[in-house]
Enzyme design. Structure first.
Site, PDB file in Angstrom:
ATOM      1  N   ARG A  13       4.164  -0.950  -4.482  1.00  0.00           N
ATOM      2  CA  ARG A  13       3.918  -0.670  -3.006  1.00  0.00           C
ATOM      3  C   ARG A  13       3.126  -1.562  -3.074  1.00  0.00           C
ATOM      4  O   ARG A  13       1.848  -2.187  -2.077  1.00  0.00           O
ATOM      5  CB  ARG A  13       3.753   0.468  -2.039  1.00  0.00           C
ATOM      6  CG  ARG A  13       5.311   1.404  -2.166  1.00  0.00           C
ATOM      7  CD  ARG A  13       4.817   2.120  -1.408  1.00  0.00           C
ATOM      8  NE  ARG A  13       5.037   1.690   0.223  1.00  0.00           N
ATOM      9  CZ  ARG A  13       6.189   1.487   1.141  1.00  0.00           C
ATOM     10  NH1 ARG A  13       6.932   1.368   0.476  1.00  0.00           N
ATOM     11  NH2 ARG A  13       5.794   1.254   2.071  1.00  0.00           N
ATOM     12  N   GLU A  33      16.928 -18.496  -6.604  1.00  0.00           N
ATOM     13  CA  GLU A  33      16.420 -17.198  -7.439  1.00  0.00           C
ATOM     14  C   GLU A  33      15.940 -16.723  -8.274  1.00  0.00           C
ATOM     15  O   GLU A  33      14.704 -16.071  -9.187  1.00  0.00           O
ATOM     16  CB  GLU A  33      18.013 -15.856  -6.868  1.00  0.00           C
ATOM     17  CG  GLU A  33      17.615 -14.348  -7.215  1.00  0.00           C
ATOM     18  CD  GLU A  33      16.238 -14.077  -6.822  1.00  0.00           C
ATOM     19  OE1 GLU A  33      15.737 -14.408  -5.649  1.00  0.00           O
ATOM     20  OE2 GLU A  33      15.752 -12.483  -6.877  1.00  0.00           O
ATOM     21  N   GLU A  52       7.776 -15.240 -10.161  1.00  0.00           N
ATOM     22  CA  GLU A  52       7.262 -13.495  -9.622  1.00  0.00           C
ATOM     23  C   GLU A  52       6.164 -12.856 -11.083  1.00  0.00           C
ATOM     24  O   GLU A  52       5.404 -12.665 -10.720  1.00  0.00           O
ATOM     25  CB  GLU A  52       8.192 -13.311  -9.211  1.00  0.00           C
ATOM     26  CG  GLU A  52       8.430 -13.311  -7.419  1.00  0.00           C
ATOM     27  CD  GLU A  52      10.041 -12.244  -6.975  1.00  0.00           C
ATOM     28  OE1 GLU A  52       9.389 -11.703  -6.218  1.00  0.00           O
ATOM     29  OE2 GLU A  52      10.441 -11.963  -7.981  1.00  0.00           O
ATOM     30  N   CYS A 111       0.842  -1.275   0.117  1.00  0.00           N
ATOM     31  CA  CYS A 111      -0.143   0.056  -0.214  1.00  0.00           C
ATOM     32  C   CYS A 111       0.747   1.163  -0.016  1.00  0.00           C
ATOM     33  O   CYS A 111       1.677   1.757   0.853  1.00  0.00           O
ATOM     34  CB  CYS A 111      -1.135  -0.038   1.376  1.00  0.00           C
ATOM     35  SG  CYS A 111      -2.098  -1.044   0.856  1.00  0.00           S
ATOM     36  N   LYS A 156       5.881  -4.473  -3.746  1.00  0.00           N
ATOM     37  CA  LYS A 156       7.550  -4.200  -3.449  1.00  0.00           C
ATOM     38  C   LYS A 156       8.462  -4.617  -2.575  1.00  0.00           C
ATOM     39  O   LYS A 156       9.003  -5.287  -1.729  1.00  0.00           O
ATOM     40  CB  LYS A 156       8.241  -3.073  -4.645  1.00  0.00           C
ATOM     41  CG  LYS A 156       9.426  -2.626  -3.794  1.00  0.00           C
ATOM     42  CD  LYS A 156      10.060  -3.349  -5.120  1.00  0.00           C
ATOM     43  CE  LYS A 156      11.747  -3.448  -4.785  1.00  0.00           C
ATOM     44  NZ  LYS A 156      12.419  -4.207  -5.548  1.00  0.00           N
ATOM     45  N   HIS A 176      15.913 -37.036  -5.162  1.00  0.00           N
ATOM     46  CA  HIS A 176      15.456 -37.812  -4.247  1.00  0.00           C
ATOM     47  C   HIS A 176      14.138 -36.884  -4.667  1.00  0.00           C
ATOM     48  O   HIS A 176      13.206 -36.820  -3.854  1.00  0.00           O
ATOM     49  CB  HIS A 176      15.774 -36.500  -3.072  1.00  0.00           C
ATOM     50  CG  HIS A 176      17.130 -37.747  -2.994  1.00  0.00           C
ATOM     51  ND1 HIS A 176      17.481 -38.477  -2.564  1.00  0.00           N
ATOM     52  CD2 HIS A 176      18.632 -37.033  -3.145  1.00  0.00           C
ATOM     53  CE1 HIS A 176      18.899 -38.629  -2.433  1.00  0.00           C
ATOM     54  NE2 HIS A 176      19.363 -38.040  -2.441  1.00  0.00           N
ATOM     55  N   ASN A 197      -1.859   1.766   5.513  1.00  0.00           N
ATOM     56  CA  ASN A 197      -0.820   1.624   5.318  1.00  0.00           C
ATOM     57  C   ASN A 197      -0.956   0.508   6.447  1.00  0.00           C
ATOM     58  O   ASN A 197      -0.150   1.104   7.369  1.00  0.00           O
ATOM     59  CB  ASN A 197       0.349   1.764   4.528  1.00  0.00           C
ATOM     60  CG  ASN A 197       1.216   0.335   4.205  1.00  0.00           C
ATOM     61  OD1 ASN A 197       0.623  -0.465   4.434  1.00  0.00           O
ATOM     62  ND2 ASN A 197       2.773   0.970   4.093  1.00  0.00           N
ATOM     63  N   GLY A 198      -1.106  -0.940   7.084  1.00  0.00           N
ATOM     64  CA  GLY A 198      -1.313  -0.882   7.538  1.00  0.00           C
ATOM     65  C   GLY A 198      -1.963  -2.759   8.047  1.00  0.00           C
ATOM     66  O   GLY A 198      -3.161  -2.612   7.277  1.00  0.00           O
ATOM     67  N   LYS A 201      12.601 -15.636  -9.637  1.00  0.00           N
ATOM     68  CA  LYS A 201      12.112 -14.734 -11.009  1.00  0.00           C
ATOM     69  C   LYS A 201      11.424 -14.600 -11.649  1.00  0.00           C
ATOM     70  O   LYS A 201      10.459 -13.971 -12.187  1.00  0.00           O
ATOM     71  CB  LYS A 201      13.017 -14.752 -11.401  1.00  0.00           C
ATOM     72  CG  LYS A 201      14.711 -13.502 -11.002  1.00  0.00           C
ATOM     73  CD  LYS A 201      14.128 -12.176 -10.437  1.00  0.00           C
ATOM     74  CE  LYS A 201      13.100 -11.687  -9.419  1.00  0.00           C
ATOM     75  NZ  LYS A 201      14.008 -12.330  -7.777  1.00  0.00           N
ATOM     76  N   TRP A 241      -3.041  -2.288  -1.985  1.00  0.00           N
ATOM     77  CA  TRP A 241      -1.947  -4.373  -1.823  1.00  0.00           C
ATOM     78  C   TRP A 241      -3.257  -4.336  -0.803  1.00  0.00           C
ATOM     79  O   TRP A 241      -2.962  -4.538   0.174  1.00  0.00           O
ATOM     80  CB  TRP A 241      -0.875  -4.806  -1.381  1.00  0.00           C
ATOM     81  CG  TRP A 241      -0.425  -6.084  -1.858  1.00  0.00           C
ATOM     82  CD1 TRP A 241      -0.456  -6.149  -2.875  1.00  0.00           C
ATOM     83  CD2 TRP A 241      -0.769  -7.354  -0.642  1.00  0.00           C
ATOM     84  NE1 TRP A 241      -0.324  -7.630  -2.794  1.00  0.00           N
ATOM     85  CE2 TRP A 241      -0.118  -7.758  -1.418  1.00  0.00           C
ATOM     86  CE3 TRP A 241      -1.011  -6.464   0.764  1.00  0.00           C
ATOM     87  CZ2 TRP A 241      -0.546  -9.256  -0.600  1.00  0.00           C
ATOM     88  CZ3 TRP A 241      -0.501  -8.260   1.524  1.00  0.00           C
ATOM     89  CH2 TRP A 241      -0.270  -8.743   0.680  1.00  0.00           C
TER      90      TRP A 241
HETATM   91  C1  G6P Z   1       8.820  -8.892  -1.060  1.00  0.00           C
HETATM   92  C2  G6P Z   1       9.447  -8.513  -2.850  1.00  0.00           C
HETATM   93  C3  G6P Z   1      10.446  -9.221  -3.275  1.00  0.00           C
HETATM   94  C4  G6P Z   1      11.758  -9.291  -2.076  1.00  0.00           C
HETATM   95  C5  G6P Z   1      10.968  -9.412  -0.917  1.00  0.00           C
HETATM   96  C6  G6P Z   1      11.843  -8.702   0.947  1.00  0.00           C
HETATM   97  O1  G6P Z   1       8.150 -10.375  -1.016  1.00  0.00           O
HETATM   98  O2  G6P Z   1       8.709  -9.115  -3.663  1.00  0.00           O
HETATM   99  O3  G6P Z   1      11.533  -9.086  -4.537  1.00  0.00           O
HETATM  100  O4  G6P Z   1      12.629 -10.393  -1.871  1.00  0.00           O
HETATM  101  O5  G6P Z   1       9.464  -9.080  -0.530  1.00  0.00           O
HETATM  102  O6  G6P Z   1      11.845  -7.615   0.636  1.00  0.00           O
HETATM  103  P1  G6P Z   1      13.288  -6.318   1.399  1.00  0.00           P
HETATM  104  O7  G6P Z   1      12.673  -4.915   0.850  1.00  0.00           O
HETATM  105  O8  G6P Z   1      12.753  -7.135   3.143  1.00  0.00           O
HETATM  106  O9  G6P Z   1      14.668  -6.745   0.658  1.00  0.00           O
END
Ligand code: G6P
Length: 609
Positions: A27, A482, A489, A2, A604, A505, A100-101, A486, A74
């Site tokens: 956000r 990772e 996501e 948010c 984000k 396994h 936000n929260g 990606k 969000w």
């Molecule tokens: C969210 C974002 C990710 C990020 C994660 C941790 O899930 O979409 O890209 O890696 O939060 O965020 P931070 O800001 O703590 O690295």
């Protein structure tokens, strides 16, 4: 998670707020809304969908106003629709809020308010806030807000406007970030800097428990614990250019291409060739604690957690110090036992992730020092850690993290070099690492020139596949995780990352001629083992897309597709091998026609648990 923004000043509020929402959209982007005070009324417009929808719907229709608030959502409580979108107002439309929260006790509060006759129209937790203020309002706005906040359990970053006091915005913070920008005869309060830096570089970071009363030319901040406090104004170094797409189709692509420059910024002034070591001034007072620690505990979420895993492998092998990596969300709730010889490192791009922050607080509660590896200067995690290393990646706007990951891994390379030199690396070994580190930015620049065409071709071919497997070993196992993250996501393709040898396994059962398997098979200490894994995949007709080391002609013959990266030291390979995986995920999402920078359901900065 948010984005909230409020504006008061000489300018046109609607314009500042809508522009700000576009900047904050990463956000959250399931609905958006705006409230302005104009002609003795609070004018509210909100809509399900992205900020663009709100901008289109309100274009040319918003009243002139010098005070207002806005929100990009969000969803936590209540589906994304027009009614659940913020701002929310009280029964008589005298107070409007953006939040936000999460209000954890919202059901109890709602029942209490309904008994008093308040009518709710949305399914959100946030709507209790304007009603609480209405309930407690007795001619003194701040007093009513304080009473309302005293009832709330949970987290908030809040901006409030009221008809009774159209000359001020009230902002309050508990657990969700708020920054206040001070301009000339204007203030902007927002969830993060991105909405502010086109107007001013003078900012005040609101702290938990603080309430700010903001007029166009003054600000008054009161802390729950300390009473009136003097606002500390800080200067921001981020620039407007950094938060614009600058000719790239997406922020993610821009950020991928920025990686060589970012790494130069991360290492600038931090390498000492003469002594074959790294210099990390931010944590200089804690180097002895790190070196002598029984255990270093790294906690983080998401991509930052993957960087932490690489950090574990680096620190253990270069410095011989035991390291554990924890999901922050697990660490905080599983009653961790920390010995006094432990030291923690919180890794976070945003510096605001709720679980990482909670883990940090838990470690500090147990009396253990916590260091930070953060990107956002002045963020909550950066401020609450005892000391830290900034990664200097600049603002990361693409929801899928790329350059921050790269810079976090580099920060761990520096830290492991520093600790390694204190423990067991010779001067020559230290210098060899420095030479290899210095080469990485150029190696990446070169790869960015040669890789995209080949990767686009692979992406086109596999964009409609439903599953992917990513395999790697050693330092490249977290890279496999990772790479899979990606892809998940931004392209919504199911992808799993696995340590290559673990394939036998379980995941091997999935392999058939429809299954693309991305294998990181660089010429490191365990190369031969990975080659055996590739054979196992091929024997089952799986499709192998390999990331290999330049010059490995044999590998090229043994796999369906080969993407080559230059040679480097084993522990620095993740800095090179991640690049093709970022590009692969990016182009697959682009060819599927998806919104790369705003993938569905994600945000984000995850400021809720
Ligand atoms: C969210 C974002 C990710 C990020 C994660 C941790 O899930 O979409 O890209 O890696 O939060 O965020 P931070 O800001 O703590 O690295």
């Amino acid at each position: 998670m948010c984005g909230i923004i409020g504006y008061i000043g000489k300018g046109e509020a609607a314009e500042v707020l809508i522009n700000g929402l576009f900047r904050l959209e990463y956000r959250g982007y399931d609905s958006a809304g705006i409230a302005l005070i104009a002609d003795g009324d609070i004018f509210v417009r909100k809509v399900a969908g992205k900020v663009k929808e709100l901008a289109q719907m309100t274009s040319g229709q918003l009243p002139h106003s010098h005070i207002g608030i806005a929100h990009t959502r969000w969803a936590t409580h209540g589906v994304p629709n027009d009614i659940n979108a913020h701002p929310h107002i009280d029964c008589r439309g005298r107070f409007a809020i953006v939040h936000n929260g999460i209000i954890e006790n919202c059901r109890t509060l709602k029942r209490f308010l309904e008994e008093k006759g308040h009518k709710f129209i949305s399914d959100t937790d946030s709507e209790v806030i304007p009603h609480l203020i209405e309930e407690f309002y007795n001619g003194d706005l701040i007093a009513a807000v304080k009473k309302a906040l005293n009832q709330i359990e949970g987290t908030y970053g809040l901006a409030i406007i009221s008809l009774a006091n159209p000359d001020r915005i009230i902002a309050a913070r508990m657990g969700s970030p708020l920054v206040i920008g001070k301009g000339r005869e204007e203030y902007i309060v927002a969830s993060d800097l991105a909405a502010i830096i086109s107007y001013t570089d003078q900012v005040i970071y609101l702290k938990d428990g603080e309430i700010a009363e903001i007029r166009k030319d003054s600000i008054r901040i009161e802390s729950r614990e300390l009473g009136l406090v003097t606002p500390e104004i800080e200067k921001v170094t981020w620039t407007l250019k950094q938060i614009e797409r600058g000719g790239y189709d997406h922020f993610m692509l821009k950020e991928i291409y920025e990686q060589p420059i970012i790494l130069r910024d991360t290492i600038r002034g931090r390498l000492n060739y003469e002594e074959g070591t790294a210099r990390l001034n931010g944590i200089a007072d804690y180097i002895d604690d790190l070196r002598d620690a029984d255990r270093i505990i790294i906690f983080a979420c998401g991509t930052s957690w993957h960087a932490g895993l690489i950090g574990e492998y680096m620190i253990e092998s270069l410095a011989g110090i035991p390291v554990e990596v924890e999901y922050a969300s697990e660490f905080r709730y599983r009653k961790p036992v920390l010995s006094q010889g432990s030291i923690c490192i919180a890794v976070s791009q945003s510096g605001e992730t709720a679980d990482t922050l909670a883990a940090l607080r838990e470690a500090k509660r147990q009396g253990v020092p916590v260091l930070g590896i953060c990107n956002v200067v002045g963020s909550t995690i950066a401020r609450e850690t005892d000391a830290g290393v900034y990664i200097h990646a600049g603002p990361e706007i693409g929801v899928a993290s790329t350059k921050a990951f790269m810079a976090q891994v580099m920060a761990f390379a520096l830290l492991s070099l520093l600790l390694g030199r204190q423990k067991r690396l010779s001067l020559d070994e230290g210098r060899e690492i420095i030479e290899a580190i210095r080469k990485v930015p150029d190696q990446l620049s070169q790869l960015l020139k040669v890789l995209p065409d080949g990767i686009k071709a692979i992406a086109r071919k596999f964009k409609d596949h439903r599953n992917f497997l990513y395999l790697g070993r050693g330092y490249n196992f977290p890279v496999a995780l990772e790479g899979a993250l990606k892809l998940k996501e931004i392209s919504y393709i199911h992808a799993e990352g696995y340590p290559a040898a673990e394939m036998k396994h379980g995941p091997i059962a999935l392999i058939d001629k429809e299954m693309p398997v991305v294998v990181i098979a660089i010429k490191d200490a365990i190369y031969d083992k990975v080659i055996s894994n590739i054979e196992e995949i091929r024997a089952r007709e799986g499709i192998v897309i390999a990331i290999g080391s330049e010059g490995d002609e044999q590998l090229k013959k043994n796999v369906d597709y080969a993407i080559m990266v230059p040679q480097t030291l084993d522990h620095l390979y993740p800095l090179l091998t991640i690049l093709p995986l970022q590009l692969l995920a990016y182009y697959i999402a682009v060819f599927k026609g998806l919104d790369v920078d705003k993938p569905r359901n994600l945000a984000k900065s995850v400021t809720v648990e």
